[in-house]
Motif scaffolding. Sequence first.
Motif, PDB file in Angstrom:
ATOM      1  N   THR A   1       0.885  -1.125  -0.076  1.00  0.00           N
ATOM      2  CA  THR A   1      -0.106  -0.259  -0.062  1.00  0.00           C
ATOM      3  C   THR A   1       0.929   1.124  -0.044  1.00  0.00           C
ATOM      4  OG1 THR A   1      -1.648  -1.367   1.312  1.00  0.00           O
ATOM      5  CG2 THR A   1      -1.945   1.316   1.217  1.00  0.00           C
ATOM      6  N   THR A   2       0.502   2.116  -0.899  1.00  0.00           N
ATOM      7  CA  THR A   2       1.500   3.223  -0.946  1.00  0.00           C
ATOM      8  C   THR A   2       0.631   4.594  -1.253  1.00  0.00           C
ATOM      9  OG1 THR A   2       3.307   2.038  -2.188  1.00  0.00           O
ATOM     10  CG2 THR A   2       3.213   4.391  -2.555  1.00  0.00           C
ATOM     11  N   ASN A   3       0.926   5.582  -0.494  1.00  0.00           N
ATOM     12  CA  ASN A   3       0.727   7.033  -0.576  1.00  0.00           C
ATOM     13  C   ASN A   3       1.355   7.720  -1.230  1.00  0.00           C
ATOM     14  OD1 ASN A   3       0.395   9.971   0.645  1.00  0.00           O
ATOM     15  ND2 ASN A   3      -1.890   9.071   0.850  1.00  0.00           N
ATOM     16  N   ILE A   4       1.073   8.319  -2.490  1.00  0.00           N
ATOM     17  CA  ILE A   4       1.891   8.989  -3.294  1.00  0.00           C
ATOM     18  C   ILE A   4       1.535  10.369  -3.346  1.00  0.00           C
ATOM     19  CG2 ILE A   4       0.807   8.351  -5.475  1.00  0.00           C
ATOM     20  CD1 ILE A   4       4.505   8.608  -5.190  1.00  0.00           C
ATOM     21  N   HIS A   5       2.545  11.346  -3.297  1.00  0.00           N
ATOM     22  CA  HIS A   5       1.998  12.855  -3.408  1.00  0.00           C
ATOM     23  C   HIS A   5       1.464  13.227  -4.745  1.00  0.00           C
ATOM     24  CE1 HIS A   5       2.922  17.125  -3.286  1.00  0.00           C
ATOM     25  NE2 HIS A   5       2.684  16.852  -1.900  1.00  0.00           N
ATOM     26  N   GLU A   6       0.650  14.246  -4.493  1.00  0.00           N
ATOM     27  CA  GLU A   6       0.038  14.475  -5.962  1.00  0.00           C
ATOM     28  C   GLU A   6       1.135  15.021  -7.068  1.00  0.00           C
ATOM     29  OE1 GLU A   6      -1.121  15.430  -3.007  1.00  0.00           O
ATOM     30  OE2 GLU A   6      -3.247  15.300  -2.750  1.00  0.00           O
TER      31      GLU A   6
END
Length: 103
Positions: free
Chosen positions: A7-12
């Motif tokens: 699971t990855t949260n990526i900056h816009e």
Amino acid sequence: MIIYNVTTNIHESVHDQWLKWMQEKHIPEILATEKFSSARIVRVLIEEEMGGITYSVQYVTDSKETLEKYYLEEQPKFDREALELFADKMLSFRTELEVISEH
């Protein structure tokens, strides 16, 4: 069957670059290790307080032993490349899931 979930949260600001890299390079290279039979990338629909866009990438493998081989033989180089490209613009965590049944 084991699902290796990242699971990855990526900056816009790097989202489009990251998604293209995942679909065209990273996931195909991981599948080319022949330690996984398939992969899928799904977007997490819950908005995070920290912002960014969150995805789950699920890789299917036949056993915990095969996954352990991946960790030893392949994962370090893939982790290095991701950090070189996206550094502090992404945050990831991993989970291992055992499939009990499918209906």
